[in-house]
Structures are given as C-alpha cells and as structure tokens.
Design a protein around this motif. Structure first.
Motif, mmCIF file in Angstrom:
data_model
loop_
_atom_site.group_PDB
_atom_site.id
_atom_site.type_symbol
_atom_site.label_atom_id
_atom_site.label_comp_id
_atom_site.label_asym_id
_atom_site.label_seq_id
_atom_site.Cartn_x
_atom_site.Cartn_y
_atom_site.Cartn_z
ATOM 1 N N VAL A 101 0.853 -1.198 0.000
ATOM 2 C CA VAL A 101 0.000 0.000 0.000
ATOM 3 C C VAL A 101 0.883 1.240 0.000
ATOM 4 O O VAL A 101 1.763 1.386 0.846
ATOM 5 C CB VAL A 101 -0.921 0.043 1.249
ATOM 6 C CG1 VAL A 101 -1.805 1.288 1.219
ATOM 7 C CG2 VAL A 101 -1.780 -1.213 1.345
ATOM 8 N N ASN A 102 0.648 2.115 -0.973
ATOM 9 C CA ASN A 102 1.368 3.393 -1.031
ATOM 10 C C ASN A 102 0.427 4.532 -0.676
ATOM 11 O O ASN A 102 -0.717 4.569 -1.135
ATOM 12 C CB ASN A 102 1.905 3.650 -2.447
ATOM 13 C CG ASN A 102 3.105 2.768 -2.771
ATOM 14 O OD1 ASN A 102 3.818 2.311 -1.876
ATOM 15 N ND2 ASN A 102 3.339 2.540 -4.054
ATOM 16 N N LEU A 103 0.933 5.471 0.113
ATOM 17 C CA LEU A 103 0.209 6.710 0.395
ATOM 18 C C LEU A 103 0.906 7.827 -0.364
ATOM 19 O O LEU A 103 2.095 8.085 -0.140
ATOM 20 C CB LEU A 103 0.244 7.004 1.908
ATOM 21 C CG LEU A 103 -0.242 8.398 2.324
ATOM 22 C CD1 LEU A 103 -1.743 8.559 2.092
ATOM 23 C CD2 LEU A 103 0.102 8.673 3.795
ATOM 24 N N ILE A 104 0.178 8.439 -1.297
ATOM 25 C CA ILE A 104 0.762 9.571 -2.044
ATOM 26 C C ILE A 104 0.164 10.849 -1.471
ATOM 27 O O ILE A 104 -1.042 11.074 -1.555
ATOM 28 C CB ILE A 104 0.466 9.454 -3.558
ATOM 29 C CG1 ILE A 104 1.033 8.146 -4.110
ATOM 30 C CG2 ILE A 104 1.055 10.655 -4.312
ATOM 31 C CD1 ILE A 104 0.645 7.834 -5.545
ATOM 32 N N THR A 105 1.015 11.683 -0.859
ATOM 33 C CA THR A 105 0.517 12.929 -0.265
ATOM 34 C C THR A 105 0.655 14.099 -1.236
ATOM 35 O O THR A 105 -0.109 15.054 -1.162
ATOM 36 C CB THR A 105 1.237 13.237 1.069
ATOM 37 O OG1 THR A 105 2.610 12.912 0.923
ATOM 38 C CG2 THR A 105 0.654 12.419 2.196
ATOM 39 N N SER A 106 1.635 14.031 -2.131
ATOM 40 C CA SER A 106 1.706 15.048 -3.194
ATOM 41 C C SER A 106 2.252 14.398 -4.459
ATOM 42 O O SER A 106 3.399 13.947 -4.480
ATOM 43 C CB SER A 106 2.597 16.218 -2.766
ATOM 44 O OG SER A 106 2.880 17.013 -3.910
ATOM 45 N N PHE A 107 1.419 14.371 -5.495
ATOM 46 C CA PHE A 107 1.859 13.791 -6.762
ATOM 47 C C PHE A 107 2.929 14.685 -7.400
ATOM 48 O O PHE A 107 3.973 14.211 -7.838
ATOM 49 C CB PHE A 107 0.646 13.634 -7.695
ATOM 50 C CG PHE A 107 0.950 12.855 -8.944
ATOM 51 C CD1 PHE A 107 0.922 11.462 -8.938
ATOM 52 C CD2 PHE A 107 1.264 13.512 -10.136
ATOM 53 C CE1 PHE A 107 1.216 10.751 -10.092
ATOM 54 C CE2 PHE A 107 1.557 12.791 -11.288
ATOM 55 C CZ PHE A 107 1.523 11.407 -11.260
ATOM 56 N N THR A 108 2.664 15.999 -7.391
ATOM 57 C CA THR A 108 3.599 16.916 -8.078
ATOM 58 C C THR A 108 4.966 16.962 -7.385
ATOM 59 O O THR A 108 5.984 17.133 -8.037
ATOM 60 C CB THR A 108 3.028 18.346 -8.151
ATOM 61 O OG1 THR A 108 2.426 18.638 -6.900
ATOM 62 C CG2 THR A 108 1.992 18.478 -9.249
ATOM 63 N N LYS A 109 4.976 16.781 -6.059
ATOM 64 C CA LYS A 109 6.283 16.822 -5.359
ATOM 65 C C LYS A 109 6.845 15.420 -5.132
ATOM 66 O O LYS A 109 7.821 15.252 -4.398
ATOM 67 C CB LYS A 109 6.119 17.533 -4.019
ATOM 68 C CG LYS A 109 5.864 19.018 -4.136
ATOM 69 C CD LYS A 109 5.880 19.638 -2.737
ATOM 70 C CE LYS A 109 5.058 20.904 -2.692
ATOM 71 N NZ LYS A 109 4.471 21.154 -1.385
ATOM 72 N N SER A 110 6.220 14.396 -5.726
ATOM 73 C CA SER A 110 6.642 12.994 -5.545
ATOM 74 C C SER A 110 6.742 12.609 -4.071
ATOM 75 O O SER A 110 7.699 11.954 -3.663
ATOM 76 C CB SER A 110 8.005 12.725 -6.218
ATOM 77 O OG SER A 110 7.867 12.784 -7.585
ATOM 78 N N GLU A 111 5.755 13.021 -3.273
ATOM 79 C CA GLU A 111 5.789 12.664 -1.850
ATOM 80 C C GLU A 111 5.026 11.359 -1.652
ATOM 81 O O GLU A 111 3.805 11.305 -1.859
ATOM 82 C CB GLU A 111 5.179 13.778 -1.001
ATOM 83 C CG GLU A 111 6.113 14.956 -0.824
ATOM 84 C CD GLU A 111 5.482 16.134 -0.089
ATOM 85 O OE1 GLU A 111 6.108 17.210 -0.102
ATOM 86 O OE2 GLU A 111 4.376 15.965 0.483
ATOM 87 N N ILE A 112 5.750 10.359 -1.245
ATOM 88 C CA ILE A 112 5.152 9.024 -1.124
ATOM 89 C C ILE A 112 5.653 8.346 0.137
ATOM 90 O O ILE A 112 6.813 8.479 0.523
ATOM 91 C CB ILE A 112 5.482 8.178 -2.373
ATOM 92 C CG1 ILE A 112 4.836 6.800 -2.277
ATOM 93 C CG2 ILE A 112 6.958 8.054 -2.629
ATOM 94 C CD1 ILE A 112 4.916 6.006 -3.552
ATOM 95 N N THR A 113 4.745 7.605 0.783
ATOM 96 C CA THR A 113 5.138 6.777 1.929
ATOM 97 C C THR A 113 4.658 5.365 1.633
ATOM 98 O O THR A 113 3.498 5.160 1.271
ATOM 99 C CB THR A 113 4.451 7.258 3.226
ATOM 100 O OG1 THR A 113 4.665 8.665 3.341
ATOM 101 C CG2 THR A 113 5.012 6.551 4.446
ATOM 102 N N LYS A 114 5.556 4.421 1.775
ATOM 103 C CA LYS A 114 5.154 3.033 1.619
ATOM 104 C C LYS A 114 4.562 2.604 2.957
ATOM 105 O O LYS A 114 5.281 2.474 3.945
ATOM 106 C CB LYS A 114 6.379 2.179 1.260
ATOM 107 C CG LYS A 114 6.040 0.747 0.952
ATOM 108 C CD LYS A 114 7.318 -0.038 0.653
ATOM 109 C CE LYS A 114 7.017 -1.440 0.196
ATOM 110 N NZ LYS A 114 6.202 -2.247 1.084
ATOM 111 N N LEU A 115 3.239 2.442 3.028
ATOM 112 C CA LEU A 115 2.606 2.089 4.307
ATOM 113 C C LEU A 115 2.801 0.616 4.626
ATOM 114 O O LEU A 115 2.969 0.230 5.775
ATOM 115 C CB LEU A 115 1.105 2.409 4.262
ATOM 116 C CG LEU A 115 0.681 3.880 4.211
ATOM 117 C CD1 LEU A 115 -0.831 3.983 4.226
ATOM 118 C CD2 LEU A 115 1.288 4.651 5.373
ATOM 119 N N ILE A 116 2.694 -0.223 3.580
ATOM 120 C CA ILE A 116 2.811 -1.675 3.778
ATOM 121 C C ILE A 116 3.607 -2.263 2.628
ATOM 122 O O ILE A 116 3.397 -1.870 1.481
ATOM 123 C CB ILE A 116 1.428 -2.322 3.862
ATOM 124 C CG1 ILE A 116 0.762 -1.963 5.194
ATOM 125 C CG2 ILE A 116 1.519 -3.855 3.746
ATOM 126 C CD1 ILE A 116 -0.708 -2.195 5.231
#
Ligand code: ZN
Length: 372
Positions: A357-372
């Motif tokens: 599971v990925n959480l994308i908080t900003s597409f334009t700034k490539s902000e991503i957290t791999k939750l699982i």
C-alpha cells in the motif's frame, strides 16, 4: 487487522472511491473494501491525507548497472550511449554489490513492490533473492554473430539454472540478436514472460528499413543485419514466440501503424515506457496518445540512464506529456505491470492479493510513503 482510509482509495480493478476503506489482514492481504467510512467502527480507522494505491511495479530495470549512476553523458543518442556501457561497466565487485543493494533499498522506499529486472550476469542474483521486492529476472542475450548463437544461449541456460527468482531468457534488442539466436530463444520459450528493447532510437527503423544510419554503421562489423524493408518492430516481433507475454521496452519511435499491426499480430503485448531514461539518452518521449492505456506499463531503466529509481517520478513525466487521468496513470504504475510480469498477487486491491500500500501525499512533489 487494519482499516486504512484516505481522501481517495484507488483499488485499480474498480473505480476510485472517495474516502473508501481498505481492510487488510496483519500480513497485508486484502480482505475487503468499504465504500464508506461509516461502515467501519471509527476507532479502528487509520485516516490519512492523500490517496492510497497498491505498490508500484517497475517493469524495466537493470539492477546490475546501478554503479554507473552519473557515469554516462546525457543526450548523446542511443548508438553513442550503448558504446559507452562496456567501457564503464567494469568495477570492483564490492562496489557493484553495494550499488545494487542501495538501488534495491531505494526502490522499496519509493513504494516499488515488483520489478522486471534485466541481467547479463549473475551479479544481482543474491540481492534479488534477499529482497522484499518480488523480482522477475530477464536473462538478456546479445550477439549478432550467428556462429556464437549456440554458445550464447548455453551461457544463458547456465545463468537460468543459477537464478533463484523467476526468470526467462530474452533477446536484448531488435538490432543486436542474430536470426539464429532469435530462433533458439523462440524454441526455448514455453510461455514465460519475455521482453525486448524496442524502437528506442530513430536509427533503429532506418537500420531495418534501408540498411543505413548511425546504428547500422556501428553494428555491421558484428554480424549480419537482416534488412527487411519494414520497421524494427515488424521485423523483430515475427521472430519471437507467440504464446509468451511480451514486454516491448521504450517504444519511443513506435508509430500508430506499428501498434495496429502488432495488436493484430500478437495478443499479449505490453508497452513499457521509461520516460526519464528516454530524456536522458535521446531527449525525446513516445506519443502516449497512440497506445492502448490498458497495455501500457512503466519502468525506470537503470541508474546508468536515470538519477533515481522512482515510478512516481516517471509517472509525472507521463502525466505532463499525456491526457491520462490519475486512475489511468496509477493503472500504468501498478495493475498493467503486474499483469505483464505475471505477478498475480500484486497490482490491485482485489480480495486475496498482497499488493503493498502506497500513500501519495503530493503527486507533483513525488511525496510518497510506503505504508505496507
Ligand atoms: Zn534497458
């Protein structure tokens, strides 16, 4: 048990759900999806800002070239670029291992859960075997010399034996494999997924259509090139197995006519774009409007022609050069790639899968957290 929710859930096998909830088992298996947060007791919800999507699938990488980060000049065109690789490729084994380990970790941090990885040697086998990422290894063979075809395929078979991840033997590119080697590869294949570098440079079509151009001049010393009067894709696909899913990589100069011909000729084709590598090497991109978006997937290529291994950064380039909506972009990044590589538990939030599971908080700034 976990109940994850964000502004939007992108399950990818169904339409996006505003404030949808994803229920997962403790080991990350999808149990179900709720359309509404009110269906789940509030204290059980983990609420995030942004969007949730499955883990990414990087369909094209060369892990074993990771130590070449920043080593090769930009925008020289493909014929020059590939001439540089053998000169730069050699390095201390521990440096090669260290760079691959770092690249694998970088991909995990960037939310990548599945990779189609090219190997010419066994250098990367150990890193891939230990990784949490699911790898399919494409053991890539190159030789224009008909006389060497048997030896080259036998070397490939030895590597296949040594490789512990799923693996298949594949031709390097339309222009770098002899008729004999294509035919040996075809008879060896029993429907496992394969790939080939296709139409990455304009001179590739020139080579097959008229036996001229920069690539033809570079390669003619290495063996016979079958000038067919047809495009690179139409010449080459006919030499490849029909029963195998085929990932065509790059397709920067593929025409609508080629795509229509290929779709009628072969039923399991996937088109993998590596936009940042295309900009690095050739400074050009495919015309995304001509492809079937359900068959498009995406790769980073190697750190020899990229400064990062991030599917989100690749997607941003595609978004800027296409009309694709977010759901289509994420299908390209997850679902289509998983299908292309035969990763049956990855790619969507369908019940029973373990897709990450990925959480994308900003597409334009490539902000991503791999939750699982
Ligand atoms: Zn490549």
């Amino acid at each position: 048990m976990r109940f994850l929710t964000a502004d939007y859930l992108f399950p990818l096998h169904i339409a996006p759900i505003k404030e949808g909830v994803l229920q997962l088992s403790d080991d990350g298996q999808v149990i179900t999806i709720f359309n509404n947060r009110s269906e789940v007791p509030q204290k059980k919800l983990e609420v995030f800002e942004g969007i949730l999507c499955p883990g990414f699938v990087n369909v094209h990488c060369h892990l074993e070239l990771s130590h070449l980060l920043g080593e090769l000049p930009k925008q020289t065109g493909l014929p020059e670029f590939i001439a540089h690789i053998p000169q730069k490729r050699g390095a201390e084994p521990f440096k090669i291992q260290q760079a691959m380990q770092k690249a694998d970790t970088m991909m995990q941090k960037n939310g990548i859960v599945g990779v189609g990885d090219i190997s010419n040697t066994s250098d990367s086998f150990q890193v891939k075997q230990k990784s949490k990422i699911q790898y399919h290894t494409f053991l890539e063979l190159i030789s224009l010399d008909e006389k060497k075809a048997e030896t080259v395929i036998n070397n490939g078979l030895v590597l296949l034996e040594q490789c512990e991840s799923s693996a298949s033997l594949v031709p390097h590119a339309t222009y770098s494999v002899s008729e004999k080697l294509f035919s040996l590869l075809k008879s060896h294949n029993s429907a496992e997924p394969i790939c080939i570098h296709n139409q990455e440079t304009k001179t590739e079509d020139e080579l097959f259509e008229s036996g001229s151009g920069a690539l033809f001049e570079k390669l003619k010393q290495f063996g016979t090139i079958s000038v067919s009067g047809k495009s690179a894709l139409q010449t080459t696909l006919a030499k490849m197995p029909k029963q195998a899913p085929i990932v065509l990589v790059h397709n920067t100069y593929t025409t609508k006519e080629d795509i229509d011909w290929a779709a009628a000729y072969h039923t399991q084709l996937y088109w993998c774009t590596c936009p940042k590598a295309n900009l690095y090497i050739e400074n050009s991109l495919p015309d995304y409007s001509i492809f079937d978006a359900d068959k498009l997937c995406i790769g980073t290529d190697s750190l020899a022609s990229n400064d990062s291994l991030s599917i989100l950064e690749e997607l941003k380039v595609v978004q800027e050069s296409s009309d694709f909506d977010m759901n289509t972009l994420l299908k390209i990044a997850c679902k289509n790639g998983a299908e292309a590589l035969g990763f049956s538990i990855l790619g969507t939030f369908e019940k029973g899968k373990i897709p990450g599971v990925n959480l994308i908080t900003s597409f334009t700034k490539s902000e991503i957290t791999k939750l699982i």
